[in-house]
Design a protein around this motif. Structure first.
Motif, short mmCIF file in Angstrom:
data_model
loop_
_atom_site.label_atom_id
_atom_site.label_comp_id
_atom_site.label_asym_id
_atom_site.label_seq_id
_atom_site.Cartn_x
_atom_site.Cartn_y
_atom_site.Cartn_z
N LYS A 47 29.76 -17.87 -25.56
CA LYS A 47 30.58 -17.62 -26.82
C LYS A 47 31.01 -16.10 -26.97
CE LYS A 47 28.07 -21.23 -29.12
NZ LYS A 47 27.08 -21.43 -30.39
N LEU A 48 29.83 -15.52 -26.81
CA LEU A 48 30.53 -13.87 -27.20
C LEU A 48 31.26 -13.43 -26.18
CD1 LEU A 48 26.65 -12.35 -27.56
CD2 LEU A 48 28.65 -12.47 -29.37
N ASN A 49 31.43 -13.82 -24.94
CA ASN A 49 32.25 -13.36 -24.13
C ASN A 49 33.79 -13.95 -24.38
OD1 ASN A 49 31.01 -12.04 -22.25
ND2 ASN A 49 30.46 -13.82 -20.77
N THR A 52 34.79 -11.74 -27.41
CA THR A 52 35.11 -10.53 -27.13
C THR A 52 36.45 -10.57 -26.66
OG1 THR A 52 32.70 -9.97 -26.81
CG2 THR A 52 34.31 -8.48 -25.84
N GLU A 53 36.69 -11.54 -25.71
CA GLU A 53 38.06 -11.49 -24.97
C GLU A 53 38.99 -11.56 -25.86
OE1 GLU A 53 37.83 -14.45 -22.02
OE2 GLU A 53 36.58 -13.34 -20.69
N ALA A 54 38.95 -12.46 -26.97
CA ALA A 54 39.86 -12.52 -28.04
C ALA A 54 40.05 -11.23 -28.90
CB ALA A 54 39.57 -13.75 -29.11
N ASP A 55 38.97 -10.69 -29.34
CA ASP A 55 39.23 -9.45 -30.01
C ASP A 55 39.86 -8.54 -29.16
OD1 ASP A 55 37.58 -10.46 -31.97
OD2 ASP A 55 35.80 -9.76 -31.42
N ALA A 57 41.87 -8.93 -27.03
CA ALA A 57 43.49 -9.19 -27.03
C ALA A 57 44.14 -8.83 -28.41
CB ALA A 57 43.72 -10.78 -26.74
N VAL A 58 43.46 -9.05 -29.35
CA VAL A 58 44.06 -8.52 -30.68
C VAL A 58 44.29 -6.95 -30.54
CG1 VAL A 58 43.40 -8.32 -33.08
CG2 VAL A 58 43.45 -10.57 -32.13
N LEU A 59 43.11 -6.40 -30.24
CA LEU A 59 43.23 -4.72 -30.18
C LEU A 59 44.10 -4.42 -29.22
CD1 LEU A 59 39.22 -3.95 -30.22
CD2 LEU A 59 40.81 -3.63 -32.10
N THR A 60 44.33 -5.02 -28.18
CA THR A 60 45.55 -4.68 -27.23
C THR A 60 46.74 -4.80 -27.73
OG1 THR A 60 43.94 -5.45 -25.33
CG2 THR A 60 46.45 -5.18 -24.88
N GLU A 61 47.01 -5.95 -28.38
CA GLU A 61 48.54 -5.98 -29.45
C GLU A 61 48.69 -4.80 -30.26
OE1 GLU A 61 50.89 -7.87 -28.68
OE2 GLU A 61 49.90 -8.35 -26.86
N GLY A 62 47.37 -4.53 -30.95
CA GLY A 62 47.56 -3.39 -32.02
C GLY A 62 47.76 -2.28 -31.23
N MET A 63 47.16 -1.86 -30.34
CA MET A 63 47.29 -0.57 -29.72
C MET A 63 49.04 -0.50 -28.93
SD MET A 63 44.83 1.21 -29.94
CE MET A 63 44.65 2.64 -28.37
N LYS A 64 49.27 -1.65 -28.69
CA LYS A 64 50.75 -1.67 -28.23
C LYS A 64 51.60 -1.33 -29.18
CE LYS A 64 50.29 -4.78 -24.13
NZ LYS A 64 50.68 -6.36 -23.95
N GLY A 65 51.60 -1.92 -30.55
CA GLY A 65 52.45 -1.62 -31.51
C GLY A 65 52.04 -0.08 -32.02
N HIS A 66 51.03 0.51 -32.03
CA HIS A 66 50.84 1.89 -32.24
C HIS A 66 51.72 2.74 -31.32
CE1 HIS A 66 48.04 1.79 -35.66
NE2 HIS A 66 47.21 1.06 -35.08
N ASP A 67 51.35 2.32 -29.96
CA ASP A 67 52.41 3.17 -28.93
C ASP A 67 53.64 3.10 -29.08
OD1 ASP A 67 52.29 4.58 -26.21
OD2 ASP A 67 53.03 2.64 -25.57
N ARG A 68 54.05 1.92 -29.52
CA ARG A 68 55.55 1.96 -29.96
C ARG A 68 56.08 2.75 -31.13
NH1 ARG A 68 54.76 -4.20 -29.92
NH2 ARG A 68 54.78 -4.72 -27.82
N ARG A 69 55.25 2.51 -32.06
CA ARG A 69 55.41 3.39 -33.28
C ARG A 69 55.45 5.02 -32.93
NH1 ARG A 69 52.09 0.09 -37.11
NH2 ARG A 69 50.87 2.11 -37.01
N ILE A 70 54.53 5.40 -31.96
CA ILE A 70 54.56 6.69 -31.88
C ILE A 70 55.41 7.09 -30.88
CG2 ILE A 70 52.90 8.12 -30.31
CD1 ILE A 70 50.56 6.78 -31.56
N GLN A 71 55.82 6.25 -29.84
CA GLN A 71 56.90 6.51 -29.09
C GLN A 71 58.25 6.89 -29.85
OE1 GLN A 71 56.30 7.29 -25.74
NE2 GLN A 71 58.81 7.88 -25.89
N ARG A 72 58.54 5.77 -30.95
CA ARG A 72 59.51 5.94 -31.69
C ARG A 72 59.84 7.43 -32.26
NH1 ARG A 72 59.94 1.03 -35.34
NH2 ARG A 72 58.04 1.01 -34.62
#
Length: 117
Positions: A47-49, A52-55, A57-72
């Motif tokens: 259950k924890l794994n 953790t994998e779902a969390d 994935a959410v963090l990875t998507e959030g980081m991609k969004g931040h990366d795009r904004r910083i790049q812009r």
């Protein structure tokens, strides 16, 4: 061998099997509890794994969004003027203002000359 002796041997064997069964059950009881706890712990880990994998994935998507904004922002900053560029513009505007002041004074003199009777 008579029936009485045979039945005594069967009773002795049945008694020994019963005692063995009781001992086996008594000795294996802690092992069953431990196995049950191990299975529960493994289920909790799964259950924890999964969570953790779902969390992750959410963090990875959030980081991609931040990366795009910083790049812009970085792309936009390449086209913005620097401090030195603004200082040069400021000096040029000051020079233009000085020249306009001179022209205004000259026009004022011309105006005064033309208004005199």
């Amino acid at each position: 061998m008579t029936l009485g002796v045979f039945s005594q041997w069967v009773a002795i064997i049945a008694l020994l099997l019963g005692i063995g069964n009781v001992l086996w059950t008594w000795l294996s009881m802690p092992n069953r509890d431990t196995n049950k706890r191990i299975d529960e712990a493994e289920a909790d880990i799964v259950k924890l794994n999964t969570k953790t994998e779902a969390d992750l994935a959410v963090l990875t998507e959030g980081m991609k969004g931040h990366d795009r904004r910083i790049q812009r922002v970085e792309d936009d900053m390449r086209h913005l003027p620097t401090k030195d560029d603004l200082q040069i513009v400021s000096h040029k505007v000051t020079g233009i203002k000085t020249e306009l002041d001179i022209v205004a004074r000259t026009l004022g003199r011309i105006d005064d000359f033309l208004r005199k009777p």
